[in-house]
Design an enzyme around this catalytic site. Structure first.
Site, PDB file in Angstrom:
ATOM      1  N   HIS A 244     -18.084 -30.486  -8.328  1.00 18.28           N
ATOM      2  CA  HIS A 244     -19.265 -29.626  -8.345  1.00 18.28           C
ATOM      3  C   HIS A 244     -19.978 -29.797  -7.008  1.00 18.28           C
ATOM      4  CE1 HIS A 244     -22.928 -27.608  -9.488  1.00 18.28           C
ATOM      5  NE2 HIS A 244     -22.362 -27.245 -10.630  1.00 18.28           N
TER       6      HIS A 244
ATOM      7  N   ARG B 150     -11.841 -23.395 -11.432  1.00 10.78           N
ATOM      8  CA  ARG B 150     -12.560 -22.797 -12.569  1.00 10.78           C
ATOM      9  C   ARG B 150     -13.744 -21.961 -12.115  1.00 10.78           C
ATOM     10  NH1 ARG B 150     -17.032 -24.398 -15.808  1.00 10.78           N
ATOM     11  NH2 ARG B 150     -17.201 -26.405 -14.719  1.00 10.78           N
TER      12      ARG B 150
END
Length: 524
Positions: free
Chosen positions: A242, A385
């Site tokens: 992230h 993703r």
């Protein structure tokens, strides 16, 4: 103490809880979790859940965004399945009591936008959507008479023909799962749960790395269980970092600064205040996560700095506090007012795009065994993703697995002749320092050599170092009574091995796997 059930569910995030609720009307469910029910990745999810809800958005746009973000490595049939079934599963969550935020007029849901999305399609509950979902599902699960909850219970190994004295190999089809050995952590007793159907929903792998947004329990247990049972694991090289975890040295896990805040308008800046993402991608700060994380990593290495800034000071302060109360509260606790101050951020290990290979019903290469949620590799995410696709994947595949297992369970019985856990040769645990030191070494190896940027020599060195720790840990495992820490370490070593091995096998840079030895046409 040995038990029997129709459905053994291991894991208590959105995937496991949803599956349990979907099948509980048709048989007895035992739900196993190694900590509390709410100690999951789901609970910590901030941003939301992606679904086409209103025009001008449509299925084709969501499908295309997912494919582009995944570098076209996705299984398009799976992408279509998840995207087209998302609205139905959203309605199910709402029926179960999940409260998504509505717009000011109250008639429509308020939709956010996140990196890689071309439309606003993220349903959310402030900036703690995962907690809202988790709590509502837990309420339902606790109320259901057919669901037995075993908190502080750890799945040690899956039961297959191997435990009946038969040869089981990855290359030989026909392996079946008959349940699992379960360790009761409070007593260190291991008992057998025989199940007609077993479902793995154990979450992610973030703690294989030193810096992660995942809670401490995200140790890849389900993936390691299937690997030991000779099932197929795939795409483990695609570990998503992230881009924006709060830079707060000494805190673990790292506090996530939701991507939704960039969808709200926050801008990434270097420490001298300059915006930089426009150099790397036309979507700027809202580029896909692999691009943003790699760009930040490049800036930090080039400038010799430890963090970049996220700037939301130009937005209306009242709206900022209203949309992000959790982030605002956390930042205030360390002296940062996000309405006035820049937020220091750094990438952190966040999500595993690969995992246990499953078909479109969620069934693994081992019959009677399903994997759903982050544990599974469905083909939805490809090489990276798309933000907020994980929670919707979990509930769609919980539905797929529930339908398939319910259609099959009438012809299944409990397997006879399974041996009890063999305690022979085990003694008291060794010094805890042996386990904790090995854990730290695994995390450092993975962070230093198998992070955002990799190379052949780094991967080779990581594999060599990990092999030594593997041999030491297996020796320790064979002569010690079981503990949660020892079992988790063993699982993390297996997961680390799979990430390194599958990274070595991919001879290109794509999505989340970037190697200095196989440069992309464009690095970003």
């Amino acid at each position: 103490m040995n038990r029997e059930c129709d459905f053994l569910v291991i894991g208590s995030g959105i995937a496991g809880l949803s599956y349990a609720l979907k099948v509980a009307g048709h048989g007895r469910v035992i739900l196993v979790t190694k900590s509390r029910l709410d100690d999951t990745n789901t609970y910590h999810a901030q941003g939301g859940i992606a679904s086409v809800t209103y025009e001008p958005d449509d299925f084709e746009q969501h499908i295309e965004d997912t494919m582009v973000c995944g570098s076209q490595k996705n299984n398009r049939e799976v992408v279509e399945l998840v995207v087209r079934n998302a609205p139905v599963q959203i309605r199910q969550l709402i029926e179960w009591g999940v409260d998504f935020d509505r717009a000011a007029d109250g008639d429509r849901y308020e939709l956010a936008r996140e990196g890689g999305h071309t439309q606003h399609r993220i349903l959310h509950h402030k900036d703690y959507t995962g907690a809202e979902v988790e709590n509502r599902l837990i309420d339902r699960v606790r109320e259901h008479p057919n669901i037995e909850i075993l908190e502080r219970h750890f799945a040690v190994d899956l039961l297959t023909q191997h435990h009946l004295g038969k040869l089981v190999k990855r290359s030989i089809p026909g392996t079946e799962c008959y349940g699992a050995y379960i360790l009761k952590l409070d007593t260190q007793e291991v008992f057998t749960v025989r199940a007609k159907v077993t479902v793995l929903a154990t979450g992610g792998t973030g703690n294989v790395y030193h810096t992660t947004t995942n809670p401490a329990g995200a140790t890849g247990d389900g993936i390691a269980l299937v690997h030991r049972a000779k099932g197929i694991i795939e795409n483990m090289e695609f570990i998503q970092f992230h881009p924006t975890s709060l830079y707060n040295p000494g805190e673990r896990p790292s506090f996530l600064i939701s991507e939704a805040i960039r969808g709200f308008g926050a801008i990434l800046r270097t420490q001298d205040g300059k915006e930089f993402m426009q150099k790397y991608h036309p979507m700027g700060s809202l580029a896909p996560r692999d691009v943003v994380a790699r760009s930040i990593d490049h800036e930090l290495k080039m400038r010799g700095e430890e963090y970049v800034y996220l700037d939301v000071t130009h937005k209306d302060p009242e709206l900022t506090r209203d949309h992000f109360p959790n982030i605002n509260k956390k930042c205030l606790s360390i002296g940062i007012d996000i309405t006035k101050d820049f937020i220091p951020v750094v990438p952190a290990a966040h999500y595993c795009c690969g995992g246990v290979k499953v078909d479109m019903n969620g069934e693994t290469s081992i019959k009677r065994l399903y994997a759903i949620g982050e544990t599974a590799s469905t083909g939805l995410h490809g090489a990276n993703r798309l933000a907020s696709n994980s929670l919707i994947e979990a509930v769609v595949y919980a539905e797929q697995a529930a339908r398939h297992s319910l259609s099959a369970i009438g012809g299944l019985t409990w397997q006879e002749g399974l041996p009890d856990w063999d305690y022979k040769g085990t003694s008291h645990p060794e010094e805890m320092v042996l386990i904790t030191q090995s854990l730290k070494e695994v995390q450092q190896i993975m962070s230093n050599y198998v992070g955002i940027v990799r190379s052949n020599i780094r991967l080779e060195r990581a594999m060599h170092r990990l092999q030594i720790i593997y041999e030491e840990t297996e020796h320790l495992y064979k002569r010690s009574t079981l503990s949660k820490n020892l079992c988790e370490l063993r699982n993390m070593i297996a997961v680390g091995y799979l990430i390194i091995k599958q990274a070595q096998q991919l001879k290109e840079s794509v999505g989340l796997h970037f190697s200095l030895d196989y440069p992309m046409l464009s690095q970003f």
